[in-house]
Design a protein around this motif. Structure first.
Motif, PDB file in Angstrom:
ATOM      1  N   SER A 192       0.870  -1.172   0.000  1.00  0.00           N
ATOM      2  CA  SER A 192       0.000   0.000   0.000  1.00  0.00           C
ATOM      3  C   SER A 192       0.906   1.221   0.000  1.00  0.00           C
ATOM      4  O   SER A 192       1.976   1.215   0.621  1.00  0.00           O
ATOM      5  CB  SER A 192      -0.920   0.012   1.225  1.00  0.00           C
ATOM      6  OG  SER A 192      -0.159   0.002   2.422  1.00  0.00           O
ATOM      7  N   THR A 193       0.495   2.248  -0.728  1.00  0.00           N
ATOM      8  CA  THR A 193       1.290   3.474  -0.802  1.00  0.00           C
ATOM      9  C   THR A 193       0.981   4.344   0.409  1.00  0.00           C
ATOM     10  O   THR A 193      -0.180   4.683   0.671  1.00  0.00           O
ATOM     11  CB  THR A 193       0.987   4.238  -2.099  1.00  0.00           C
ATOM     12  OG1 THR A 193       1.308   3.392  -3.219  1.00  0.00           O
ATOM     13  CG2 THR A 193       1.818   5.518  -2.178  1.00  0.00           C
ATOM     14  N   VAL A 194       2.028   4.696   1.144  1.00  0.00           N
ATOM     15  CA  VAL A 194       1.888   5.528   2.336  1.00  0.00           C
ATOM     16  C   VAL A 194       1.933   7.008   1.957  1.00  0.00           C
ATOM     17  O   VAL A 194       1.152   7.825   2.455  1.00  0.00           O
ATOM     18  CB  VAL A 194       2.999   5.203   3.358  1.00  0.00           C
ATOM     19  CG1 VAL A 194       2.869   6.086   4.589  1.00  0.00           C
ATOM     20  CG2 VAL A 194       2.959   3.732   3.744  1.00  0.00           C
ATOM     21  N   ALA A 195       2.862   7.362   1.061  1.00  0.00           N
ATOM     22  CA  ALA A 195       3.016   8.758   0.641  1.00  0.00           C
ATOM     23  C   ALA A 195       3.767   8.792  -0.676  1.00  0.00           C
ATOM     24  O   ALA A 195       4.501   7.858  -1.025  1.00  0.00           O
ATOM     25  CB  ALA A 195       3.754   9.570   1.699  1.00  0.00           C
ATOM     26  N   SER A 196       3.590   9.879  -1.412  1.00  0.00           N
ATOM     27  CA  SER A 196       4.303  10.095  -2.669  1.00  0.00           C
ATOM     28  C   SER A 196       5.170  11.337  -2.545  1.00  0.00           C
ATOM     29  O   SER A 196       4.771  12.319  -1.900  1.00  0.00           O
ATOM     30  CB  SER A 196       3.309  10.256  -3.818  1.00  0.00           C
ATOM     31  OG  SER A 196       3.979  10.385  -5.054  1.00  0.00           O
ATOM     32  N   MET A 197       6.354  11.274  -3.142  1.00  0.00           N
ATOM     33  CA  MET A 197       7.283  12.391  -3.145  1.00  0.00           C
ATOM     34  C   MET A 197       7.449  12.889  -4.578  1.00  0.00           C
ATOM     35  O   MET A 197       8.287  12.375  -5.343  1.00  0.00           O
ATOM     36  CB  MET A 197       8.651  11.946  -2.590  1.00  0.00           C
ATOM     37  CG  MET A 197       8.792  11.975  -1.072  1.00  0.00           C
ATOM     38  SD  MET A 197       7.511  11.136  -0.110  1.00  0.00           S
ATOM     39  CE  MET A 197       7.836   9.447  -0.534  1.00  0.00           C
ATOM     40  N   PRO A 198       6.658  13.879  -5.014  1.00  0.00           N
ATOM     41  CA  PRO A 198       6.759  14.355  -6.404  1.00  0.00           C
ATOM     42  C   PRO A 198       8.074  15.067  -6.659  1.00  0.00           C
ATOM     43  O   PRO A 198       8.636  15.731  -5.766  1.00  0.00           O
ATOM     44  CB  PRO A 198       5.574  15.326  -6.516  1.00  0.00           C
ATOM     45  CG  PRO A 198       4.666  14.999  -5.382  1.00  0.00           C
ATOM     46  CD  PRO A 198       5.561  14.509  -4.281  1.00  0.00           C
ATOM     47  N   LEU A 199       8.557  14.936  -7.894  1.00  0.00           N
ATOM     48  CA  LEU A 199       9.735  15.683  -8.348  1.00  0.00           C
ATOM     49  C   LEU A 199       9.220  16.923  -9.063  1.00  0.00           C
ATOM     50  O   LEU A 199       8.600  16.826 -10.123  1.00  0.00           O
ATOM     51  CB  LEU A 199      10.578  14.816  -9.292  1.00  0.00           C
ATOM     52  CG  LEU A 199      10.909  13.400  -8.812  1.00  0.00           C
ATOM     53  CD1 LEU A 199      11.827  12.716  -9.812  1.00  0.00           C
ATOM     54  CD2 LEU A 199      11.526  13.402  -7.422  1.00  0.00           C
ATOM     55  N   ARG A 200       9.471  18.092  -8.500  1.00  0.00           N
ATOM     56  CA  ARG A 200       8.865  19.313  -9.018  1.00  0.00           C
ATOM     57  C   ARG A 200       9.869  20.215  -9.725  1.00  0.00           C
ATOM     58  O   ARG A 200       9.507  21.230 -10.321  1.00  0.00           O
ATOM     59  CB  ARG A 200       8.195  20.084  -7.891  1.00  0.00           C
ATOM     60  CG  ARG A 200       7.122  19.277  -7.146  1.00  0.00           C
ATOM     61  CD  ARG A 200       6.365  20.146  -6.162  1.00  0.00           C
ATOM     62  NE  ARG A 200       5.471  19.382  -5.315  1.00  0.00           N
ATOM     63  CZ  ARG A 200       4.278  18.935  -5.672  1.00  0.00           C
ATOM     64  NH1 ARG A 200       3.826  19.173  -6.905  1.00  0.00           N
ATOM     65  NH2 ARG A 200       3.528  18.253  -4.838  1.00  0.00           N
ATOM     66  N   GLY A 201      11.157  19.895  -9.624  1.00  0.00           N
ATOM     67  CA  GLY A 201      12.152  20.740 -10.286  1.00  0.00           C
ATOM     68  C   GLY A 201      12.215  22.131  -9.696  1.00  0.00           C
ATOM     69  O   GLY A 201      12.458  23.104 -10.433  1.00  0.00           O
TER      70      GLY A 201
END
Length: 206
Positions: A192-201
């Motif tokens: 299960s996904t706990v959290a996402s870390m987006p790459l925003r530049g």
């Protein structure tokens, strides 16, 4: 080939693990590529990875019963902040090669993946200190497994099978890394996904 599903230290039925992965279940080109290889790899000793289980292992944190929620939330916040400074990047995935425990799609280039892994390792260090970051910084080989060895057996049939498959690769854009709660009770990885870390530049905006 070695049976991939042997019980590594600390693992047991019912136990799960917090880890950072890049996941590909919503990436059609990678799913299609994995399926193409899986259809050609018909050996009974191989366990194909389901489409929703395709991943690139990045960095473990620890067993879920050993990581308290306060620390986990702090690691998530630190990882999200650090990853936000990184820009999305392209990787070439494939062709496939044999490993002692799996059939793996090669990943290139390594540099942006290494940079992303360094960011999540640093986030763990922000909370626990550098000395408590699990695992070594070096020796990391990015890959995406499409099948695991389900038995101790000769590698010769697998290598012969791979030699007859036309090498294929795809390009995929990595836009985030996920923190997941990973379980392997049934000889398959589920999470299960706990959290996402987006790459925003964000660094590009400075």
């Amino acid at each position: 080939m070695r049976d991939h599903w042997w019980w590594r230290p600390g693992w047991r039925v019912g136990r799960s693990f917090y880890t950072f992965h890049i996941t590909f279940d919503s990436t059609p080109d990678v799913v299609d590529l994995a399926g193409r290889y899986q259809r050609a790899l018909t050996l009974p000793t191989l366990d194909p990875v389901p489409a929703d289980g395709l991943h690139l292992t990045m960095q473990g944190i620890g067993f879920t019963d050993e990581v308290n929620r306060t620390d986990l939330d702090a690691i998530i916040s630190a990882a999200q902040a650090r990853c936000a400074w990184l820009a999305p990047f392209d990787v070439t995935i494939g062709p496939a090669d044999a490993d002692p425990e799996a059939v793996m799609l090669q990943v290139a280039p390594w540099a942006p993946v290494d940079e992303l892994r360094a960011a999540v390792r640093a986030a763990i260090g922000d909370v626990w200190g550098e000395a408590r970051i699990p695992g070594a910084a070096g020796g990391f080989t990015p890959h995406v497994s499409v099948a695991y060895s389900g038995a101790d057996t000769s590698a010769a049939p697998l290598r012969q099978c791979l030699a007859g498959i036309e090498p294929v690769s795809v390009t995929s854009t990595v836009v985030a890394v996920q923190l997941i709660d990973l379980n392997r009770d049934r000889r398959v990885y589920r999470w299960s996904t706990v959290a996402s870390m987006p790459l925003r530049g964000a660094s590009a905006d400075r």
